[in-house]
Design an enzyme around this catalytic site. Structure first.
Site, PDB file in Angstrom:
ATOM      1  N   ASN A 258      -5.714   3.162   6.904  1.00 56.84           N
ATOM      2  CA  ASN A 258      -7.219   3.718   6.633  1.00 56.84           C
ATOM      3  C   ASN A 258      -8.020   3.181   7.870  1.00 56.84           C
ATOM      4  OD1 ASN A 258      -7.189   5.141   4.324  1.00 56.84           O
ATOM      5  ND2 ASN A 258      -7.014   3.162   3.308  1.00 56.84           N
TER       6      ASN A 258
ATOM      7  N   HIS B 202       0.863  -1.382   0.002  1.00 61.37           N
ATOM      8  CA  HIS B 202       0.026  -0.119  -0.050  1.00 61.37           C
ATOM      9  C   HIS B 202       0.711   1.294   0.175  1.00 61.37           C
ATOM     10  CE1 HIS B 202      -3.452   2.523   2.168  1.00 61.37           C
ATOM     11  NE2 HIS B 202      -3.486   2.500   0.974  1.00 61.37           N
TER      12      HIS B 202
ATOM     13  N   GLU C  90       2.933   0.495   3.478  1.00 60.68           N
ATOM     14  CA  GLU C  90       2.287  -0.593   4.310  1.00 60.68           C
ATOM     15  C   GLU C  90       2.277  -1.987   3.516  1.00 60.68           C
ATOM     16  OE1 GLU C  90      -1.900   0.697   5.093  1.00 60.68           O
ATOM     17  OE2 GLU C  90      -1.723   0.041   7.232  1.00 60.68           O
TER      18      GLU C  90
HETATM   19  N1  LIG Z   1      -5.565   7.640  -4.920  1.00 60.40           N
HETATM   20  C1  LIG Z   1      -5.112   7.294  -3.830  1.00 60.40           C
HETATM   21  O1  LIG Z   1      -4.671   8.189  -2.906  1.00 60.40           O
HETATM   22  C2  LIG Z   1      -4.693   5.980  -3.396  1.00 60.40           C
HETATM   23  C3  LIG Z   1      -3.791   5.822  -2.308  1.00 60.40           C
HETATM   24  C4  LIG Z   1      -3.398   4.525  -2.185  1.00 60.40           C
HETATM   25  C5  LIG Z   1      -3.861   3.206  -2.746  1.00 60.40           C
HETATM   26  N2  LIG Z   1      -4.907   3.395  -3.624  1.00 60.40           N
HETATM   27  C6  LIG Z   1      -5.429   2.343  -4.323  1.00 60.40           C
HETATM   28  O2  LIG Z   1      -4.569   2.190  -5.553  1.00 60.40           O
HETATM   29  C7  LIG Z   1      -5.545   1.623  -6.655  1.00 60.40           C
HETATM   30  C8  LIG Z   1      -5.457   2.458  -7.636  1.00 60.40           C
HETATM   31  O3  LIG Z   1      -6.020   3.912  -7.354  1.00 60.40           O
HETATM   32  P1  LIG Z   1      -5.806   5.158  -8.346  1.00 60.40           P
HETATM   33  O4  LIG Z   1      -6.159   6.309  -7.459  1.00 60.40           O
HETATM   34  O5  LIG Z   1      -4.362   5.165  -8.751  1.00 60.40           O
HETATM   35  O6  LIG Z   1      -7.045   4.984  -9.290  1.00 60.40           O
HETATM   36  P2  LIG Z   1      -7.181   5.628 -10.801  1.00 60.40           P
HETATM   37  O7  LIG Z   1      -8.597   5.588 -11.157  1.00 60.40           O
HETATM   38  O8  LIG Z   1      -6.509   6.814 -10.652  1.00 60.40           O
HETATM   39  O9  LIG Z   1      -6.429   4.551 -11.945  1.00 60.40           O
HETATM   40  C9  LIG Z   1      -7.001   3.211 -12.131  1.00 60.40           C
HETATM   41  C10 LIG Z   1      -6.281   2.848 -13.477  1.00 60.40           C
HETATM   42  O10 LIG Z   1      -6.844   1.451 -13.456  1.00 60.40           O
HETATM   43  C11 LIG Z   1      -6.843   1.035 -14.862  1.00 60.40           C
HETATM   44  N3  LIG Z   1      -7.983  -0.385 -15.055  1.00 60.40           N
HETATM   45  C12 LIG Z   1      -8.807  -0.389 -14.772  1.00 60.40           C
HETATM   46  N4  LIG Z   1      -9.278  -1.765 -15.189  1.00 60.40           N
HETATM   47  C13 LIG Z   1      -7.957  -2.140 -15.575  1.00 60.40           C
HETATM   48  C14 LIG Z   1      -7.696  -3.734 -16.067  1.00 60.40           C
HETATM   49  N5  LIG Z   1      -8.634  -4.531 -16.136  1.00 60.40           N
HETATM   50  N6  LIG Z   1      -6.310  -3.766 -16.472  1.00 60.40           N
HETATM   51  C15 LIG Z   1      -5.511  -2.725 -16.352  1.00 60.40           C
HETATM   52  N7  LIG Z   1      -5.834  -1.455 -15.942  1.00 60.40           N
HETATM   53  C16 LIG Z   1      -7.341  -1.296 -15.428  1.00 60.40           C
HETATM   54  C17 LIG Z   1      -7.806   2.328 -15.407  1.00 60.40           C
HETATM   55  O11 LIG Z   1      -7.860   2.638 -16.774  1.00 60.40           O
HETATM   56  C18 LIG Z   1      -7.169   3.318 -14.536  1.00 60.40           C
HETATM   57  O12 LIG Z   1      -5.991   4.145 -15.495  1.00 60.40           O
HETATM   58  C19 LIG Z   1      -6.560   1.502  -5.926  1.00 60.40           C
HETATM   59  O13 LIG Z   1      -6.800   0.064  -5.459  1.00 60.40           O
HETATM   60  C20 LIG Z   1      -6.790   2.253  -4.901  1.00 60.40           C
HETATM   61  O14 LIG Z   1      -7.626   1.856  -3.627  1.00 60.40           O
HETATM   62  C21 LIG Z   1      -5.167   5.005  -4.129  1.00 60.40           C
END
Ligand SMILES: NC(=O)c1ccc[n+]([C@@H]2O[C@H](COP(=O)([O-])OP(=O)(O)OC[C@H]3O[C@@H](n4cnc5c(N)ncnc54)[C@H](O)[C@@H]3O)[C@@H](O)[C@H]2O)c1
Length: 296
Positions: free
Chosen positions: A189, A139, A151
């Site tokens: 979280n 994480h 994490e």
């Molecule tokens: N944004 C934050 O602050 C944050 C912090 C820690 C963890 N996360 C976690 O990280 C992960 C991504 O979050 P994010 O904010 O980057 O999301 P985001 O929406 O910015 O990006 C997600 C990406 O995944 C792609 N995607 C969807 N289906 C797919 C597939 N089948 N194969 C390949 N790519 C695919 C989408 O096209 C998109 O580009 C989530 O699990 C989220 O919980 C987010």
């Protein structure tokens, strides 16, 4: 370990690809949306330029980092030679389970499969693969190039060797690992979201206004950002869904999202990404303006 595949080129995926490539790994960046891959490479180039202007990177480092990243439109081809996969696709349980089934099928035997999920159970994700001992949570925090913490989440079946390799990896990425067990919300979280929810409840019950709540936590607790501003930054929909994971996972009403948060999400007031949450955001302006809904 030399080859890292990153699944998902959004906010987190581009940050993880950036850091891994800069630290000398060969990176395969995979996304099903070609425009996301294009945008990710532009974002990484822009962030590298910022590091150059601060004097911490050279043009040669930038070129080396960018050439270490190859983009792919499908998981099957993007993980063919991976030593480690870091999945950072959209936070949706069914989507993650289908991606991990694919990863298990196409990644080499011995490849570790990690998820950057903020709240989905690593044990559940691991259960759809034939290598649950090699599935783990990594994480990262947003923005990845800046934030030092990873994490590291042990699923119920994760082996000690998988954990050891991820602790080593964190060191190579110049990050600090914290190993925790897989229970709802992990640590970050589980502690952060109830604090944000309590801040929303304080507003909802009229204990104080947006500015007062954030100022108390900034000046009183030395938090760099107040909880309501932080909620806007994370996305109110994301906060709402993580609170529901805690609520359902523990079966405890203390985690239920505040009705005000539910209303804001339902109405599409999601914070920075939608332009308004507890504050109103104008592109190009850094001024923090409280939403008119909370000043009348
Ligand atoms: N944004 C934050 O602050 C944050 C912090 C820690 C963890 N996360 C976690 O990280 C992960 C991504 O979050 P994010 O904010 O980057 O999301 P985001 O929406 O910015 O990006 C997600 C990406 O995944 C792609 N995607 C969807 N289906 C797919 C597939 N089948 N194969 C390949 N790519 C695919 C989408 O096209 C998109 O580009 C989530 O699990 C989220 O919980 C987010």
């Amino acid at each position: 370990m030399q080859n890292i595949s990153v699944i998902g080129a959004g906010t987190m995926g581009n940050g993880i690809a950036h850091v891994a490539a800069q630290k000398g790994f060969r990176v395969s960046l995979v996304d099903t949306q070609p425009q996301q891959l294009e945008k990710a490479i532009k974002t990484i180039a822009g962030n590298l330029d910022r590091q150059i202007s601060k004097g911490v990177l050279t043009e040669a480092d930038k070129l080396k980092t960018l050439t270490a990243i190859t983009t792919y439109g499908s998981v099957a081809t993007g993980v063919a030679s991976a030593d480690l996969v870091i999945e950072a696709a959209t936070e949706n349980t069914d989507l993650k389970l289908s991606i991990f089934r694919l990863l298990d099928e196409h990644a080499p035997a011995g490849c570790i499969l990690a998820s950057n999920s903020s709240s989905i159970s690593i044990t559940r994700i691991a259960s759809v693969t034939r290598r649950p001992g090699s599935v783990i949570g990594l994480h990262f925090m947003n923005p990845v190039p800046v934030m030092k913490l990873i994490e590291v989440i042990n699923g119920y079946a994760t082996t000690a060797d998988t954990t050891r390799q991820m602790i080593e990896l964190a060191g190579r990425l110049d990050k600090t690992p914290c190993v925790v067990n897989d229970y709802p919300g992990f640590i970050a979280n589980r502690i952060l979201m109830p604090m944000i929810n309590e801040a929303v409840y304080s507003l909802y019950e009229g204990v104080a206004g947006v500015q007062e709540i954030d100022t108390v936590m900034k000046l009183g607790m030395a938090h760099p950002m107040g909880p309501l501003q932080l909620a806007d930054f994370i996305g109110l929909d994301v906060c709402h869904s993580i609170l529901n994971v805690l609520y359902e996972g523990f079966g405890n009403p203390k985690y239920a999202p505040c009705p005000l948060l539910t209303n804001m999400v339902t109405a599409g007031f999601l914070g920075v990404k939608s332009g308004e949450g507890f504050y109103r955001y104008t592109p190009g302006s850094k001024e923090l303006v409280v939403s008119a809904r909370f000043t009348r």
